[in-house]
Design a protein around this motif. Sequence first.
Motif, PDB file in Angstrom:
ATOM      1  N   GLN A 163    -105.695 -47.206 -69.985  1.00 12.96           N
ATOM      2  CA  GLN A 163    -104.987 -48.242 -70.733  1.00 12.96           C
ATOM      3  C   GLN A 163    -103.546 -48.358 -70.262  1.00 12.96           C
ATOM      4  O   GLN A 163    -103.011 -49.456 -70.153  1.00 12.96           O
ATOM      5  CB  GLN A 163    -105.016 -47.917 -72.220  1.00 12.96           C
ATOM      6  N   ALA A 164    -102.920 -47.246 -69.960  1.00 13.01           N
ATOM      7  CA  ALA A 164    -101.524 -47.261 -69.517  1.00 13.01           C
ATOM      8  C   ALA A 164    -101.379 -48.014 -68.194  1.00 13.01           C
ATOM      9  O   ALA A 164    -100.438 -48.784 -67.999  1.00 13.01           O
ATOM     10  CB  ALA A 164    -101.004 -45.834 -69.372  1.00 13.01           C
ATOM     11  N   GLN A 165    -102.324 -47.813 -67.291  1.00 11.30           N
ATOM     12  CA  GLN A 165    -102.296 -48.502 -66.002  1.00 11.30           C
ATOM     13  C   GLN A 165    -102.502 -50.005 -66.195  1.00 11.30           C
ATOM     14  O   GLN A 165    -101.838 -50.816 -65.548  1.00 11.30           O
ATOM     15  CB  GLN A 165    -103.388 -47.922 -65.104  1.00 11.30           C
ATOM     16  N   GLN A 166    -103.372 -50.379 -67.110  1.00 10.78           N
ATOM     17  CA  GLN A 166    -103.635 -51.788 -67.381  1.00 10.78           C
ATOM     18  C   GLN A 166    -102.401 -52.463 -67.973  1.00 10.78           C
ATOM     19  O   GLN A 166    -102.056 -53.572 -67.605  1.00 10.78           O
ATOM     20  CB  GLN A 166    -104.841 -51.902 -68.319  1.00 10.78           C
ATOM     21  N   LYS A 167    -101.718 -51.771 -68.887  1.00 12.08           N
ATOM     22  CA  LYS A 167    -100.514 -52.324 -69.506  1.00 12.08           C
ATOM     23  C   LYS A 167     -99.393 -52.485 -68.475  1.00 12.08           C
ATOM     24  O   LYS A 167     -98.673 -53.486 -68.478  1.00 12.08           O
ATOM     25  CB  LYS A 167    -100.046 -51.427 -70.638  1.00 12.08           C
ATOM     26  N   ALA A 168     -99.245 -51.497 -67.590  1.00 11.54           N
ATOM     27  CA  ALA A 168     -98.215 -51.567 -66.553  1.00 11.54           C
ATOM     28  C   ALA A 168     -98.487 -52.734 -65.605  1.00 11.54           C
ATOM     29  O   ALA A 168     -97.565 -53.449 -65.202  1.00 11.54           O
ATOM     30  CB  ALA A 168     -98.150 -50.252 -65.775  1.00 11.54           C
ATOM     31  N   ALA A 169     -99.748 -52.947 -65.269  1.00 12.94           N
ATOM     32  CA  ALA A 169    -100.114 -54.066 -64.398  1.00 12.94           C
ATOM     33  C   ALA A 169     -99.809 -55.397 -65.084  1.00 12.94           C
ATOM     34  O   ALA A 169     -99.349 -56.344 -64.443  1.00 12.94           O
ATOM     35  CB  ALA A 169    -101.588 -53.990 -64.010  1.00 12.94           C
ATOM     36  N   GLY A 170    -100.048 -55.477 -66.383  1.00 14.97           N
ATOM     37  CA  GLY A 170     -99.752 -56.690 -67.138  1.00 14.97           C
ATOM     38  C   GLY A 170     -98.261 -56.998 -67.146  1.00 14.97           C
ATOM     39  O   GLY A 170     -97.852 -58.152 -66.998  1.00 14.97           O
ATOM     40  N   ALA A 171     -97.440 -55.970 -67.304  1.00 13.73           N
ATOM     41  CA  ALA A 171     -95.987 -56.167 -67.289  1.00 13.73           C
ATOM     42  C   ALA A 171     -95.513 -56.603 -65.903  1.00 13.73           C
ATOM     43  O   ALA A 171     -94.676 -57.502 -65.776  1.00 13.73           O
ATOM     44  CB  ALA A 171     -95.285 -54.884 -67.713  1.00 13.73           C
ATOM     45  N   ALA A 172     -96.050 -55.980 -64.868  1.00 13.86           N
ATOM     46  CA  ALA A 172     -95.677 -56.345 -63.499  1.00 13.86           C
ATOM     47  C   ALA A 172     -96.096 -57.782 -63.192  1.00 13.86           C
ATOM     48  O   ALA A 172     -95.356 -58.535 -62.545  1.00 13.86           O
ATOM     49  CB  ALA A 172     -96.318 -55.384 -62.502  1.00 13.86           C
ATOM     50  N   LEU A 173     -97.258 -58.176 -63.669  1.00 11.70           N
ATOM     51  CA  LEU A 173     -97.746 -59.538 -63.452  1.00 11.70           C
ATOM     52  C   LEU A 173     -96.853 -60.552 -64.161  1.00 11.70           C
ATOM     53  O   LEU A 173     -96.529 -61.601 -63.599  1.00 11.70           O
ATOM     54  CB  LEU A 173     -99.192 -59.668 -63.936  1.00 11.70           C
ATOM     55  N   ALA A 174     -96.437 -60.237 -65.377  1.00  7.45           N
ATOM     56  CA  ALA A 174     -95.544 -61.133 -66.116  1.00  7.45           C
ATOM     57  C   ALA A 174     -94.225 -61.322 -65.368  1.00  7.45           C
ATOM     58  O   ALA A 174     -93.687 -62.433 -65.302  1.00  7.45           O
ATOM     59  CB  ALA A 174     -95.282 -60.583 -67.506  1.00  7.45           C
ATOM     60  N   ALA A 175     -93.723 -60.257 -64.760  1.00  7.37           N
ATOM     61  CA  ALA A 175     -92.481 -60.360 -63.991  1.00  7.37           C
ATOM     62  C   ALA A 175     -92.686 -61.193 -62.728  1.00  7.37           C
ATOM     63  O   ALA A 175     -91.830 -62.000 -62.361  1.00  7.37           O
ATOM     64  CB  ALA A 175     -91.968 -58.966 -63.629  1.00  7.37           C
ATOM     65  N   LYS A 176     -93.823 -61.015 -62.076  1.00  6.62           N
ATOM     66  CA  LYS A 176     -94.117 -61.809 -60.866  1.00  6.62           C
ATOM     67  C   LYS A 176     -94.230 -63.291 -61.202  1.00  6.62           C
ATOM     68  O   LYS A 176     -93.833 -64.137 -60.410  1.00  6.62           O
ATOM     69  CB  LYS A 176     -95.434 -61.353 -60.228  1.00  6.62           C
ATOM     70  N   ARG A 177     -94.768 -63.602 -62.369  1.00  2.00           N
ATOM     71  CA  ARG A 177     -94.917 -64.998 -62.782  1.00  2.00           C
ATOM     72  C   ARG A 177     -93.601 -65.602 -63.265  1.00  2.00           C
ATOM     73  O   ARG A 177     -93.517 -66.797 -63.481  1.00  2.00           O
ATOM     74  CB  ARG A 177     -95.933 -65.090 -63.920  1.00  2.00           C
ATOM     75  N   GLY A 178     -92.609 -64.758 -63.517  1.00  2.40           N
ATOM     76  CA  GLY A 178     -91.325 -65.241 -64.006  1.00  2.40           C
ATOM     77  C   GLY A 178     -91.257 -65.329 -65.512  1.00  2.40           C
ATOM     78  O   GLY A 178     -90.335 -65.919 -66.066  1.00  2.40           O
ATOM     79  N   GLU A 179     -92.215 -64.737 -66.210  1.00  3.10           N
ATOM     80  CA  GLU A 179     -92.251 -64.776 -67.664  1.00  3.10           C
ATOM     81  C   GLU A 179     -91.303 -63.758 -68.285  1.00  3.10           C
ATOM     82  O   GLU A 179     -90.983 -63.843 -69.459  1.00  3.10           O
ATOM     83  CB  GLU A 179     -93.680 -64.526 -68.154  1.00  3.10           C
ATOM     84  N   MET A 180     -90.899 -62.755 -67.511  1.00  2.00           N
ATOM     85  CA  MET A 180     -89.922 -61.772 -67.962  1.00  2.00           C
ATOM     86  C   MET A 180     -89.090 -61.342 -66.765  1.00  2.00           C
ATOM     87  O   MET A 180     -89.555 -61.420 -65.630  1.00  2.00           O
ATOM     88  CB  MET A 180     -90.608 -60.559 -68.624  1.00  2.00           C
ATOM     89  N   PRO A 181     -87.849 -60.922 -66.975  1.00  3.16           N
ATOM     90  CA  PRO A 181     -87.003 -60.538 -65.850  1.00  3.16           C
ATOM     91  C   PRO A 181     -87.483 -59.237 -65.197  1.00  3.16           C
ATOM     92  O   PRO A 181     -87.919 -58.311 -65.884  1.00  3.16           O
ATOM     93  CB  PRO A 181     -85.619 -60.359 -66.472  1.00  3.16           C
ATOM     94  N   LYS A 182     -87.408 -59.171 -63.879  1.00  5.34           N
ATOM     95  CA  LYS A 182     -87.829 -57.972 -63.157  1.00  5.34           C
ATOM     96  C   LYS A 182     -86.950 -56.775 -63.494  1.00  5.34           C
ATOM     97  O   LYS A 182     -87.381 -55.640 -63.375  1.00  5.34           O
ATOM     98  CB  LYS A 182     -87.813 -58.229 -61.657  1.00  5.34           C
ATOM     99  N   ALA A 183     -85.738 -57.027 -63.949  1.00  6.32           N
ATOM    100  CA  ALA A 183     -84.825 -55.943 -64.303  1.00  6.32           C
ATOM    101  C   ALA A 183     -85.317 -55.144 -65.512  1.00  6.32           C
ATOM    102  O   ALA A 183     -84.922 -53.996 -65.696  1.00  6.32           O
ATOM    103  CB  ALA A 183     -83.445 -56.499 -64.581  1.00  6.32           C
ATOM    104  N   LYS A 184     -86.186 -55.717 -66.321  1.00  8.45           N
ATOM    105  CA  LYS A 184     -86.709 -55.015 -67.498  1.00  8.45           C
ATOM    106  C   LYS A 184     -87.838 -54.049 -67.161  1.00  8.45           C
ATOM    107  O   LYS A 184     -88.229 -53.244 -67.995  1.00  8.45           O
ATOM    108  CB  LYS A 184     -87.204 -56.014 -68.545  1.00  8.45           C
ATOM    109  N   LEU A 185     -88.377 -54.133 -65.957  1.00  8.42           N
ATOM    110  CA  LEU A 185     -89.476 -53.258 -65.575  1.00  8.42           C
ATOM    111  C   LEU A 185     -88.979 -51.841 -65.327  1.00  8.42           C
ATOM    112  O   LEU A 185     -87.878 -51.642 -64.807  1.00  8.42           O
ATOM    113  CB  LEU A 185     -90.159 -53.772 -64.312  1.00  8.42           C
ATOM    114  N   LYS A 186     -89.819 -50.868 -65.683  1.00 10.29           N
ATOM    115  CA  LYS A 186     -89.487 -49.463 -65.480  1.00 10.29           C
ATOM    116  C   LYS A 186     -90.689 -48.738 -64.900  1.00 10.29           C
ATOM    117  O   LYS A 186     -91.830 -49.136 -65.127  1.00 10.29           O
ATOM    118  CB  LYS A 186     -89.123 -48.793 -66.802  1.00 10.29           C
TER     119      LYS A 186
END
Length: 62
Positions: free
Chosen positions: A6-29
């Motif tokens: 589940q953790a890997q799936q959630k991380a992939a979802g966050a990375a995808l949102a950043a790639k799409r421009g839905e959230m800033p890449k600076a928020k990724l950790k």
Amino acid sequence: MPAKSQAQQKAAGAALAAKRGEMPKAKLKGASRSMAQSMTRTELEDMASTPRKGKPQRVGRD
């Protein structure tokens, strides 16, 4: 490649949102930041679309 936890799936979802421009890449950790840099949008979509049901929360390192 489907997510193994589940953790890997959630991380992939966050990375995808950043790639799409839905959230800033600076928020990724951590893992999501490295996934956004190293994986293509298609790979992230495949990993993020994996159902969470039945997956462990985390998988230990080998």
